[in-house]
Motif scaffolding. Sequence first.
Motif: not given
Length: 182
Positions: A81, A86, A143, A147, A151-152, A155
């Motif tokens: 990150s 982002a 992406w 994913d 990754y996304r 939280t």
Amino acid sequence: MADNEFGYTAWARDFVRLAEPLRVTKPEPLLPRARSIARNHGVRTELEGTVVRAHIHRGTEASVTHLEFTPLPRPTVEALSAIVPADTLTLSDELHAAVGAAGISVAPILAGTDCSCRARNARCLHMLATCYAVVALIDENPWLALDLQGYRAATPETDSDVPVTVSRWTPIDALDPVTYFG
């Protein structure tokens, strides 16, 4: 690598190594057929978090293949990150090089594979064809490489350093018929 139809992007090349590992003792005879199945759209994939479910129909036979990827650890997600903004729309090869230069490994690790075919082998034709189909999807949308490794979905309040083990089978004694059928 320019002649290869799978793995045009650097993000997808990491996933090609699932089907074509660098350390092999003998040639894999199933790779040409697996590439042909994926090239001719013979793999129908469903993506759900870190799990890929694929349906492959060849002639009169059909099989369902599952690939499950290990989620990226929390330190890797935090380091990524810092490098990957982002608001980035697409992940370029230069961004992949920057991630590699920072010493961050984003190579996928399979947590488990399963196939309904008769081969009863972890590296069956259907698993390899599914890998190539996933690589083609990642070539279209880089992406997806992150994913599929959660990754996304990671939280700040979740702790992905602690491995979560989910039982593959539920014993019949563990089910309560009243709540199950109620």
